[in-house]
Design a protein around this motif. Structure first.
Motif, PDB file in Angstrom:
ATOM      1  N   GLU A 211       7.958 -76.843 -61.452  1.00 29.67           N
ATOM      2  CA  GLU A 211       8.513 -75.483 -61.450  1.00 29.67           C
ATOM      3  C   GLU A 211       7.430 -74.448 -61.185  1.00 29.67           C
ATOM      4  OE1 GLU A 211      10.771 -74.569 -65.076  1.00 29.67           O
ATOM      5  OE2 GLU A 211      10.952 -76.746 -65.336  1.00 29.67           O
ATOM      6  N   LEU A 212       6.219 -74.771 -61.596  1.00 31.55           N
ATOM      7  CA  LEU A 212       5.107 -73.823 -61.474  1.00 31.55           C
ATOM      8  C   LEU A 212       3.943 -74.508 -60.762  1.00 31.55           C
ATOM      9  CD1 LEU A 212       3.484 -71.244 -62.206  1.00 31.55           C
ATOM     10  CD2 LEU A 212       3.165 -72.186 -64.493  1.00 31.55           C
ATOM     11  N   LEU A 213       3.506 -73.915 -59.662  1.00 25.64           N
ATOM     12  CA  LEU A 213       2.420 -74.491 -58.877  1.00 25.64           C
ATOM     13  C   LEU A 213       1.169 -73.635 -59.032  1.00 25.64           C
ATOM     14  CD1 LEU A 213       4.406 -75.156 -55.549  1.00 25.64           C
ATOM     15  CD2 LEU A 213       4.178 -76.647 -57.538  1.00 25.64           C
ATOM     16  N   PHE A 214       0.082 -74.274 -59.374  1.00 20.94           N
ATOM     17  CA  PHE A 214      -1.207 -73.578 -59.469  1.00 20.94           C
ATOM     18  C   PHE A 214      -2.011 -73.921 -58.216  1.00 20.94           C
ATOM     19  CE2 PHE A 214       0.084 -74.181 -63.862  1.00 20.94           C
ATOM     20  CZ  PHE A 214      -0.268 -72.991 -64.475  1.00 20.94           C
ATOM     21  N   LEU A 215      -2.320 -72.946 -57.420  1.00 20.09           N
ATOM     22  CA  LEU A 215      -3.083 -73.192 -56.198  1.00 20.09           C
ATOM     23  C   LEU A 215      -4.378 -72.388 -56.271  1.00 20.09           C
ATOM     24  CD1 LEU A 215      -0.168 -72.855 -53.571  1.00 20.09           C
ATOM     25  CD2 LEU A 215      -0.957 -74.911 -54.737  1.00 20.09           C
ATOM     26  N   ASP A 216      -5.474 -73.105 -56.482  1.00 18.79           N
ATOM     27  CA  ASP A 216      -6.761 -72.429 -56.648  1.00 18.79           C
ATOM     28  C   ASP A 216      -7.481 -72.399 -55.296  1.00 18.79           C
ATOM     29  OD1 ASP A 216      -8.924 -71.202 -57.738  1.00 18.79           O
ATOM     30  OD2 ASP A 216      -9.404 -72.772 -59.183  1.00 18.79           O
TER      31      ASP A 216
ATOM     32  N   ALA B 216       8.753 -65.326 -63.226  1.00 22.71           N
ATOM     33  CA  ALA B 216       9.141 -66.634 -62.672  1.00 22.71           C
ATOM     34  C   ALA B 216       9.737 -66.457 -61.278  1.00 22.71           C
ATOM     35  CB  ALA B 216      10.159 -67.288 -63.593  1.00 22.71           C
ATOM     36  N   GLY B 217       9.563 -67.491 -60.465  1.00 23.69           N
ATOM     37  CA  GLY B 217      10.213 -67.514 -59.149  1.00 23.69           C
ATOM     38  C   GLY B 217       9.520 -66.697 -58.089  1.00 23.69           C
ATOM     39  N   GLU B 218       8.294 -66.272 -58.334  1.00 25.61           N
ATOM     40  CA  GLU B 218       7.571 -65.455 -57.352  1.00 25.61           C
ATOM     41  C   GLU B 218       6.179 -66.029 -57.131  1.00 25.61           C
ATOM     42  OE1 GLU B 218       7.482 -61.386 -58.558  1.00 25.61           O
ATOM     43  OE2 GLU B 218       9.629 -61.344 -58.985  1.00 25.61           O
ATOM     44  N   THR B 219       5.543 -65.560 -56.062  1.00 21.10           N
ATOM     45  CA  THR B 219       4.137 -65.918 -55.871  1.00 21.10           C
ATOM     46  C   THR B 219       3.285 -64.806 -56.457  1.00 21.10           C
ATOM     47  OG1 THR B 219       4.592 -67.172 -53.874  1.00 21.10           O
ATOM     48  CG2 THR B 219       2.347 -66.426 -54.173  1.00 21.10           C
ATOM     49  N   TYR B 220       2.409 -65.200 -57.345  1.00 27.55           N
ATOM     50  CA  TYR B 220       1.560 -64.232 -58.036  1.00 27.55           C
ATOM     51  C   TYR B 220       0.120 -64.448 -57.583  1.00 27.55           C
ATOM     52  CZ  TYR B 220       0.138 -61.145 -61.794  1.00 27.55           C
ATOM     53  OH  TYR B 220      -0.359 -60.093 -62.508  1.00 27.55           O
TER      54      TYR B 220
ATOM     55  N   THR C 136       7.652 -70.897 -59.086  1.00 27.27           N
ATOM     56  CA  THR C 136       6.601 -69.904 -59.289  1.00 27.27           C
ATOM     57  C   THR C 136       5.292 -70.460 -58.737  1.00 27.27           C
ATOM     58  OG1 THR C 136       7.702 -69.294 -61.342  1.00 27.27           O
ATOM     59  CG2 THR C 136       5.462 -68.449 -61.021  1.00 27.27           C
ATOM     60  N   VAL C 137       4.580 -69.617 -58.014  1.00 26.71           N
ATOM     61  CA  VAL C 137       3.275 -70.033 -57.494  1.00 26.71           C
ATOM     62  C   VAL C 137       2.226 -69.077 -58.054  1.00 26.71           C
ATOM     63  CG1 VAL C 137       1.858 -70.385 -55.438  1.00 26.71           C
ATOM     64  CG2 VAL C 137       4.304 -70.915 -55.360  1.00 26.71           C
ATOM     65  N   LEU C 138       1.227 -69.643 -58.712  1.00 33.71           N
ATOM     66  CA  LEU C 138       0.089 -68.832 -59.148  1.00 33.71           C
ATOM     67  C   LEU C 138      -1.072 -69.166 -58.216  1.00 33.71           C
ATOM     68  CD1 LEU C 138      -1.415 -66.922 -60.971  1.00 33.71           C
ATOM     69  CD2 LEU C 138      -1.624 -68.722 -62.663  1.00 33.71           C
ATOM     70  N   LEU C 139      -1.441 -68.177 -57.439  1.00 29.54           N
ATOM     71  CA  LEU C 139      -2.379 -68.388 -56.343  1.00 29.54           C
ATOM     72  C   LEU C 139      -3.659 -67.616 -56.616  1.00 29.54           C
ATOM     73  CD1 LEU C 139      -2.537 -69.066 -53.099  1.00 29.54           C
ATOM     74  CD2 LEU C 139      -1.817 -66.703 -52.881  1.00 29.54           C
ATOM     75  N   THR C 140      -4.803 -68.294 -56.559  1.00 28.02           N
ATOM     76  CA  THR C 140      -6.039 -67.518 -56.600  1.00 28.02           C
ATOM     77  C   THR C 140      -6.627 -67.525 -55.199  1.00 28.02           C
ATOM     78  OG1 THR C 140      -7.699 -69.237 -56.951  1.00 28.02           O
ATOM     79  CG2 THR C 140      -6.528 -68.462 -58.897  1.00 28.02           C
ATOM     80  N   THR C 141      -7.190 -66.436 -54.823  1.00 25.12           N
ATOM     81  CA  THR C 141      -7.771 -66.350 -53.490  1.00 25.12           C
ATOM     82  C   THR C 141      -8.790 -65.219 -53.466  1.00 25.12           C
ATOM     83  OG1 THR C 141      -7.274 -66.059 -51.140  1.00 25.12           O
ATOM     84  CG2 THR C 141      -5.894 -64.838 -52.679  1.00 25.12           C
ATOM     85  N   HIS C 142      -9.742 -65.324 -52.554  1.00 27.56           N
ATOM     86  CA  HIS C 142     -10.539 -64.130 -52.318  1.00 27.56           C
ATOM     87  C   HIS C 142     -10.256 -63.572 -50.928  1.00 27.56           C
ATOM     88  CE1 HIS C 142     -13.612 -67.456 -51.732  1.00 27.56           C
ATOM     89  NE2 HIS C 142     -13.368 -67.023 -50.518  1.00 27.56           N
TER      90      HIS C 142
ATOM     91  N   ARG D  51       8.072 -71.072 -48.752  1.00 26.20           N
ATOM     92  CA  ARG D  51       9.250 -71.915 -48.968  1.00 26.20           C
ATOM     93  C   ARG D  51       9.386 -72.273 -50.450  1.00 26.20           C
ATOM     94  NH1 ARG D  51      10.027 -78.201 -47.747  1.00 26.20           N
ATOM     95  NH2 ARG D  51       8.851 -78.186 -49.666  1.00 26.20           N
ATOM     96  N   ALA D  52       8.238 -72.515 -51.078  1.00 26.86           N
ATOM     97  CA  ALA D  52       8.277 -72.862 -52.509  1.00 26.86           C
ATOM     98  C   ALA D  52       8.914 -71.740 -53.315  1.00 26.86           C
ATOM     99  CB  ALA D  52       6.861 -73.156 -53.010  1.00 26.86           C
ATOM    100  N   THR D  53       8.605 -70.498 -52.976  1.00 27.35           N
ATOM    101  CA  THR D  53       9.195 -69.397 -53.747  1.00 27.35           C
ATOM    102  C   THR D  53      10.660 -69.178 -53.366  1.00 27.35           C
ATOM    103  OG1 THR D  53       8.083 -67.894 -52.226  1.00 27.35           O
ATOM    104  CG2 THR D  53       7.132 -68.116 -54.388  1.00 27.35           C
TER     105      THR D  53
END
Lengths: 315, 254
Positions: A159-164, A33-37, A191-197, A184-186
């Motif tokens: 609390e948790l952001l999903f960014l696809d 929690a509280g991190e960008t993953y 928590t940020v769950l980020l998918t990226t290529h 800033r969000a973190t």
């Protein structure tokens, strides 16, 4: 450390007329929690499927997960109160202005008008959307529309952001603005769950990373720990005065425009650099990047085609 | 979500999907009224005014049915093209609030159509109080089942073109062919049962009996038993479709 998402043996098979595709295969890992993953991998690797399952949009075929301590199968309403998502390839509603859309989204989540306006104004400034705040979304560029989508969820109280893939299609400057807002969000302990290529994006933003390939979890850990796992931690770039035969004893060589790329260990890296300096040829030495690691582990670059074709929607 | 937050959520969806598009493109409003008015004109001319009252009540039924089934195109567009439904699912907004918000925003579009036909009803039709209540009740039930039906269908479509195929088909099967714009007695008795495959026939029966009770356009003797059956079928179907929408529709993909 608290866990935001905990996946246990998650699998997902899409069945469709004439066959099926395994999008996720026994994937287990925790997201603090509280991190960008960062969730990285090629198109079709299973990133979006993972995001849709943990974002309560899709049920897994087997396995389970908890999100913010709640079970995705049985406690989805509790989860939905605490999350916000920018889906892949999502677009804003065209008949609203930037302000109206962000405001409307926040009120739709139940936020009162005063708080919605304050948060909307903050995020508009932060994401460089002030010039287009009263412009219809239909008249914005593709990159600006994407930023509006990101602004909507960043302005929320989730609390948790999903960014696809939130920065797909953005120019470098706009990407940096989105990165800054995610950071800033973190800082706010979200928590940020980020998918990226984009591996540079994953590396710049994520405190931990997971690499998915063909529905399997290939690597998971901090960027440094992932680097430490790599057998050949140095990348040496040499000019074309060298032949491939001269270099193969040091490690795997790839010919690139204007020279060669060599992955090797520390001792061999020193040797080749000294030899290059003695010959007066150009040489550059650097620790491997995530892109290089991906190349070593998977055998081909991240942007080289899709892993497998999957249907958009399961039947 | 508290009741106040639900209300905010609902109003916000109506604002985003109904008010803003209507302000940006007022032609949408004409779109909903064009077909019912065209039917009214055609039937009035062809029947030399004899079926005008049927054309007016038929226009009301068509307008309200289009409002309900029209939700499917918006829902599919929001789900498949904009991915807006995914944004909503992954948020505190509950499915019934989303559907209600979308349904009422569709209703906003039909306001001019309903207003025109209600004015015509007041000006042209003779209606008793019971007849007026019957008309209102029938329209509410049509709106309820058509919205639930549209929502359920939309969750199974993977492309907006499917919605474009179904919308006119539903309109033809539920308003043009069944005895909505004309008395059921115009259909030969041997195949009249086929008309009752469409739920709008039951609603039209009720509305037409209201006309008859007021002493105008009476083609069939009013019957308490038939009225009870019409209400029963219409209410039952509406309840079934709403329950189906609530339980079977894909808010979360399997």
């Amino acid at each position: 450390m608290a866990t935001a998402v905990s996946a246990q043996h998650l699998s997902k098979t899409y069945t469709y007329r004439g066959g099926s595709t395994q999008a996720l295969d026994d994937v287990s890992f925790d997201i603090p929690a509280g991190e960008t993953y960062g969730l990285i991998g090629r198109n079709g690797a299973g990133k979006t499927t993972f995001l849709r399952i943990t974002g309560t949009l899709l049920l897994p075929s087997s396995g389970t997960a908890t999100v913010l301590g709640y079970d995705i199968r049985t406690e989805e309403r509790e989860i939905r109160r605490r999350i916000a998502m920018v889906p892949q390839e999502s677009r804003p509603l065209y008949f609203a202005t930037t302000e109206q859309l962000i405001d409307g989204y926040l009120r739709m989540r139940g936020m009162d008008g005063t708080e919605a306006r304050r948060r909307r104004n903050d995020v508009i400034d932060e994401l460089g959307l002030a010039d287009v705040r009263r412009r219809l979304v239909s008249r914005l560029s593709g990159g600006q529309r994407r930023r509006v989508m990101v602004a909507m969820v960043l302005a929320s109280d989730a609390e948790l952001l999903f960014l696809d893939e939130p920065t797909t299609g953005l120019d470098p400057l706009a990407r940096r603005e989105v990165w800054s807002a995610i950071q800033r969000a973190t800082r706010e302990r979200r928590t940020v769950l980020l998918t990226t290529h984009y591996l540079d994006e994953a590396e710049a933003l994520s405190s931990r990373l997971a690499l998915l390939e063909g529905g399997h979890l290939r690597i998971e850990g901090t960027p440094d720990s992932i680097r430490a796992r790599v057998q050949l931690p140095y990348r040496v770039t040499l000019d074309s005065s060298w032949s491939v035969d001269e270099l193969t004893s040091f490690g795997p060589v790839t010919s690139v425009v204007g020279g060669h790329l060599l992955f090797t260990r520390e001792k061999e890296a020193r040797e080749i650099v000294q030899s290059a300096l003695a010959r007066g040829s150009r040489v550059a030495l650097a620790p491997v990047s995530l892109e290089d690691i991906f190349l070593q582990l998977v055998g081909r670059p991240l942007d080289e085609g899709e892993v497998t074709e999957k249907p958009e929607e399961p039947e | 979500m508290s009741a106040r937050n639900r209300a905010r959520s609902f109003l916000s969806i109506v604002y985003l999907n109904g008010i803003l598009p209507m302000r940006a493109q007022p032609l949408y409003l004409l779109n909903t009224i064009a077909s019912p008015l065209a039917f009214l004109f055609f039937i009035d001319v062809a029947s030399r005014g004899a079926l005008s009252s049927f054309a007016i009540t038929g226009g009301l039924i068509l307008t309200i049915l289009t409002t309900g089934t029209g939700i499917q195109a918006d829902l599919v567009h929001y789900k498949q093209d904009l991915k807006f439904q995914d944004v909503v699912v992954a948020s505190p907004v509950e499915a019934p609030i989303y559907v209600a918000g979308m349904a009422f925003s569709e209703f906003v579009y039909s306001i001019p159509g309903l207003a025109v036909f209600l004015l015509l009803s007041v000006g042209v039709l003779d209606y008793t109080v019971v007849g007026t209540l019957t008309l209102a009740g029938a329209l509410v039930l049509i709106w309820g089942f058509s919205t639930a039906f549209g929502f359920t269908l939309a969750t199974y479509f993977s492309d907006i073109r499917e919605a474009f195929v179904f919308a006119p088909l539903i309109s033809i099967l539920m308003t043009t062919l069944p005895p909505v714009y004309y008395p059921i007695t115009y259909i030969p008795a041997s195949i009249r049962w086929a008309a009752y495959l469409s739920p709008t026939t039951y609603a039209a029966d009720l509305v037409h009996r209201g006309l008859c009770a007021a002493g105008s356009a009476c083609y069939e003797a009013p019957s308490a038993a038939a009225t009870a059956v019409d209400w029963g079928v219409l209410t039952g179907l509406t309840v079934v479709l709403i329950v189906l929408a609530a339980t079977k529709a894909r808010w979360r993909e399997p």
